[in-house]
Scaffold this active site. Structure first.
Site, PDB file in Angstrom:
ATOM      1  N   PHE A 241       0.848  -1.189   0.000  1.00 54.14           N
ATOM      2  CA  PHE A 241       0.000   0.000   0.000  1.00 54.14           C
ATOM      3  C   PHE A 241       0.890   1.248   0.000  1.00 54.14           C
ATOM      4  O   PHE A 241       1.850   1.315   0.784  1.00 54.14           O
ATOM      5  CB  PHE A 241      -0.918  -0.025   1.224  1.00 54.14           C
ATOM      6  CG  PHE A 241      -2.007   0.998   1.158  1.00 54.14           C
ATOM      7  CD1 PHE A 241      -3.211   0.716   0.528  1.00 54.14           C
ATOM      8  CD2 PHE A 241      -1.823   2.253   1.708  1.00 54.14           C
ATOM      9  CE1 PHE A 241      -4.212   1.676   0.455  1.00 54.14           C
ATOM     10  CE2 PHE A 241      -2.824   3.217   1.634  1.00 54.14           C
ATOM     11  CZ  PHE A 241      -4.020   2.924   1.003  1.00 54.14           C
TER      12      PHE A 241
ATOM     13  N   ASP B 257       0.762  -4.700   8.935  1.00 49.41           N
ATOM     14  CA  ASP B 257      -0.332  -3.767   8.679  1.00 49.41           C
ATOM     15  C   ASP B 257      -1.585  -4.602   8.448  1.00 49.41           C
ATOM     16  O   ASP B 257      -1.651  -5.396   7.502  1.00 49.41           O
ATOM     17  CB  ASP B 257      -0.022  -2.889   7.463  1.00 49.41           C
ATOM     18  CG  ASP B 257      -1.064  -1.786   7.284  1.00 49.41           C
ATOM     19  OD1 ASP B 257      -2.229  -2.009   7.655  1.00 49.41           O
ATOM     20  OD2 ASP B 257      -0.706  -0.709   6.761  1.00 49.41           O
TER      21      ASP B 257
ATOM     22  N   TYR C  58     -11.640   2.255   9.684  1.00 52.27           N
ATOM     23  CA  TYR C  58     -12.763   2.750   8.866  1.00 52.27           C
ATOM     24  C   TYR C  58     -13.101   1.810   7.716  1.00 52.27           C
ATOM     25  O   TYR C  58     -13.971   2.102   6.918  1.00 52.27           O
ATOM     26  CB  TYR C  58     -12.477   4.163   8.339  1.00 52.27           C
ATOM     27  CG  TYR C  58     -11.156   4.342   7.617  1.00 52.27           C
ATOM     28  CD1 TYR C  58     -10.991   3.902   6.310  1.00 52.27           C
ATOM     29  CD2 TYR C  58     -10.083   4.948   8.250  1.00 52.27           C
ATOM     30  CE1 TYR C  58      -9.788   4.065   5.659  1.00 52.27           C
ATOM     31  CE2 TYR C  58      -8.866   5.106   7.606  1.00 52.27           C
ATOM     32  CZ  TYR C  58      -8.729   4.660   6.303  1.00 52.27           C
ATOM     33  OH  TYR C  58      -7.532   4.815   5.658  1.00 52.27           O
ATOM     34  N   LYS C  59     -12.400   0.684   7.614  1.00 53.45           N
ATOM     35  CA  LYS C  59     -12.701  -0.283   6.558  1.00 53.45           C
ATOM     36  C   LYS C  59     -13.703  -1.298   7.107  1.00 53.45           C
ATOM     37  O   LYS C  59     -14.850  -0.958   7.354  1.00 53.45           O
ATOM     38  CB  LYS C  59     -11.395  -0.884   6.053  1.00 53.45           C
ATOM     39  CG  LYS C  59     -10.543   0.201   5.358  1.00 53.45           C
ATOM     40  CD  LYS C  59      -9.149  -0.220   4.992  1.00 53.45           C
ATOM     41  CE  LYS C  59      -8.455   0.935   4.258  1.00 53.45           C
ATOM     42  NZ  LYS C  59      -7.023   0.739   4.091  1.00 53.45           N
TER      43      LYS C  59
ATOM     44  N   ARG D 202     -12.133  -3.852  -8.064  1.00 53.05           N
ATOM     45  CA  ARG D 202     -12.059  -4.466  -6.741  1.00 53.05           C
ATOM     46  C   ARG D 202     -13.434  -4.430  -6.077  1.00 53.05           C
ATOM     47  O   ARG D 202     -14.068  -3.379  -6.002  1.00 53.05           O
ATOM     48  CB  ARG D 202     -11.050  -3.670  -5.899  1.00 53.05           C
ATOM     49  CG  ARG D 202     -10.735  -4.288  -4.566  1.00 53.05           C
ATOM     50  CD  ARG D 202      -9.707  -3.485  -3.820  1.00 53.05           C
ATOM     51  NE  ARG D 202     -10.252  -2.209  -3.361  1.00 53.05           N
ATOM     52  CZ  ARG D 202      -9.707  -1.473  -2.388  1.00 53.05           C
ATOM     53  NH1 ARG D 202      -8.575  -1.842  -1.826  1.00 53.05           N
ATOM     54  NH2 ARG D 202     -10.256  -0.330  -2.010  1.00 53.05           N
TER      55      ARG D 202
HETATM   56  C1  LIG Z   1      -6.202   1.830   3.902  1.00 55.62           C
HETATM   57  C2  LIG Z   1      -4.774   1.549   4.225  1.00 55.62           C
HETATM   58  C3  LIG Z   1      -3.960   2.529   4.807  1.00 55.62           C
HETATM   59  C4  LIG Z   1      -4.496   3.921   5.046  1.00 55.62           C
HETATM   60  O1  LIG Z   1      -3.733   4.658   5.943  1.00 55.62           O
HETATM   61  P1  LIG Z   1      -4.299   6.053   6.476  1.00 55.62           P
HETATM   62  O2  LIG Z   1      -3.220   6.592   7.286  1.00 55.62           O
HETATM   63  O3  LIG Z   1      -5.568   5.755   7.207  1.00 55.62           O
HETATM   64  O4  LIG Z   1      -4.621   6.891   5.282  1.00 55.62           O
HETATM   65  C5  LIG Z   1      -2.662   2.197   5.120  1.00 55.62           C
HETATM   66  N1  LIG Z   1      -2.173   0.962   4.855  1.00 55.62           N
HETATM   67  C6  LIG Z   1      -2.928   0.003   4.276  1.00 55.62           C
HETATM   68  C7  LIG Z   1      -2.364  -1.334   4.005  1.00 55.62           C
HETATM   69  C8  LIG Z   1      -4.247   0.281   3.934  1.00 55.62           C
HETATM   70  O5  LIG Z   1      -4.999  -0.649   3.352  1.00 55.62           O
END
Ligand SMILES: *Cc1c(COP(=O)(O)O)cnc(C)c1O
Length: 404
Positions: free
Chosen positions: A123, A193, A218-219, A363
């Site tokens: 990511f 993560d 938030y997911k 997706r």
């Molecule tokens: C959604 C996501 C993020 C988002 O990070 P934010 O700091 O909330 O913007 C980070 N890492 C992964 C793997 C994600 O899927």
């Protein structure tokens, strides 16, 4: 699979009753809960209480009536979802900020080693933050390699292996105990993560002997846009690891107003500044949904939902890039197509909300708490319509917004 088959699965679905805990608009099949989870019905009232009563009426007294210890309290609520002890998790800041804190801490706690190893195509923020974090530690560097080369890349200079458990594009899932053991065998620390894992697949950081982890709320946890993220540090590391963003909320005694920083014990030291109480209130209400949920049932239903769309994709000759074996993936399904963007837009126009991931991924998120098998079956039928009629060729579907 026929529509009647899907309905039969719904009739026997132990999670079906959770759908009623969410507010979703009519006419929408929401397949993007892996990006922004749906609104739990309990949230608006919780925000109203946090504003009108806690803020408006109780004013500053609210800090001592549940606000100041919200990061620890919510951490304890996230803990069972990731297989951690209640005092190994704290909630606040963002996943990005948490990554920075932990990468720097890991580099400083593994002296004589300079490399952070991660996956190419991880990511973006994970890699961007790692780039920034290594620049703050003299001698440190970031090395990214393809997934197939990761095992060879872990060597005597590896301070930290940083992996995203479920890949945001493909849904590929790493074997958490195996990769953690591999990092440890090489003398490296392991940072997971869990942004695309928590609430999607069963997690056990303790059994995996993980060192550190972060993740979004938030997911799949439905905490709301920009909800504060969680940070995990295994109990055995808590006394030694230091937060490089040494803010007053992580101080042992913030209200002594001392000049010198003295880190709090336990997870509190990972806090930085004043917690965002309104979004914390939303998240706390959203976490309430998870209290009695059996993660094994979530995994079983996720696999069934996947199979419905995988079959629809196969019938259309679409290239599925997600693993077929549920043990090797998260809870979304991705198809590769050169016109994936336009297909996504055509689906959205027909009420099926998924998303596009550059350059060629359609997706579709599968959230077992509020999707029925019938919803997903109908989404597959609408996908078939869009593909067979080539409805995606409409030029209106080629226009890109800022957020895809
Ligand atoms: C959604 C996501 C993020 C988002 O990070 P934010 O700091 O909330 O913007 C980070 N890492 C992964 C793997 C994600 O899927």
């Amino acid at each position: 699979m026929t529509r009647d088959d899907a309905r039969a699965l719904d009739a026997a679905d132990p999670l079906a009753r959770y759908r009623d805990l969410f507010d979703l608009p009519d006419g929408v099949i929401y397949l993007d809960g892996n990006s922004l989870g749906a609104l739990p019905k309990a949230v608006p009232a919780a925000i109203a209480d946090a504003t009108t009563r806690q803020w408006g009426d109780r004013l500053i007294r609210s800090w001592n009536e549940g606000w100041i210890d919200a990061p620890q309290r919510l951490g304890a609520q996230v803990a069972p979802l990731i297989g951690a002890a209640p005092d190994e998790v704290i909630v606040g800041d963002s996943t990005s900020t948490h990554l920075f804190k932990l990468i720097v801490a890991a580099l400083r706690n593994n002296p004589g080693r300079n490399t952070v190893v991660s996956e190419r195509g991880n990511f973006p923020t994970d890699l961007h933050i790692a780039e920034g974090a290594v620049a703050c530690v003299p001698g440190a560097r970031l090395r990214t390699v393809d997934r197939d080369d990761l095992a060879d890349a872990i060597d005597a200079d590896t301070a930290l292996l940083m992996l995203t458990h479920v890949h945001y594009k493909t849904a590929d899932r790493f074997d958490m105990p195996a990769w953690t053991a591999r990092a440890h065998a090489a003398g490296a620390l392991m940072l997971w993560d869990l942004s695309h894992s928590v609430g999607a697949v069963p997690l056990d950081l303790t059994a995996a002997n993980a060192d550190m982890a972060v993740g979004c709320t938030y997911k799949y946890l439905n905490g709301g846009p920009g909800a504060p993220a969680f940070l995990f540090v295994a109990d055995r590391h808590q006394a030694a690891f230091a937060n490089p963003i040494s803010g007053w909320m992580g101080h042992a005694a913030p209200f002594e107003f001392a000049d010198a920083y003295r880190p709090a014990d336990g997870m509190t030291r990972w806090l930085v500044g004043t917690p965002p109480i309104l979004s914390t209130a939303a998240l706390e209400a959203a976490l309430g949904v998870w209290v009695d949920i059996d993660q094994a049932q979530v995994a079983t239903k996720s696999a069934a939902l996947f199979d419905i769309l995988a079959a629809a994709g196969d019938a259309l000759g679409l290239a599925c890039v997600s693993p077929r074996d549920p043990a090797h993936r998260g809870s979304h399904i991705s198809f590769r197509h050169p016109h994936a963007y336009a297909i996504t837009q055509a689906l959205i126009a027909r009420g099926v909300i998924g998303d596009f991931r550059d350059p060629d991924i359609l997706r579709l998120g599968l959230t077992p708490l509020y999707l029925s098998h019938d919803d997903v079956w109908r989404a597959g039928a609408i996908l078939a319509d869009v593909m067979r009629d080539e409805a995606w060729r409409d030029p209106a579907y080629a226009e890109r917004s800022v957020v895809t």
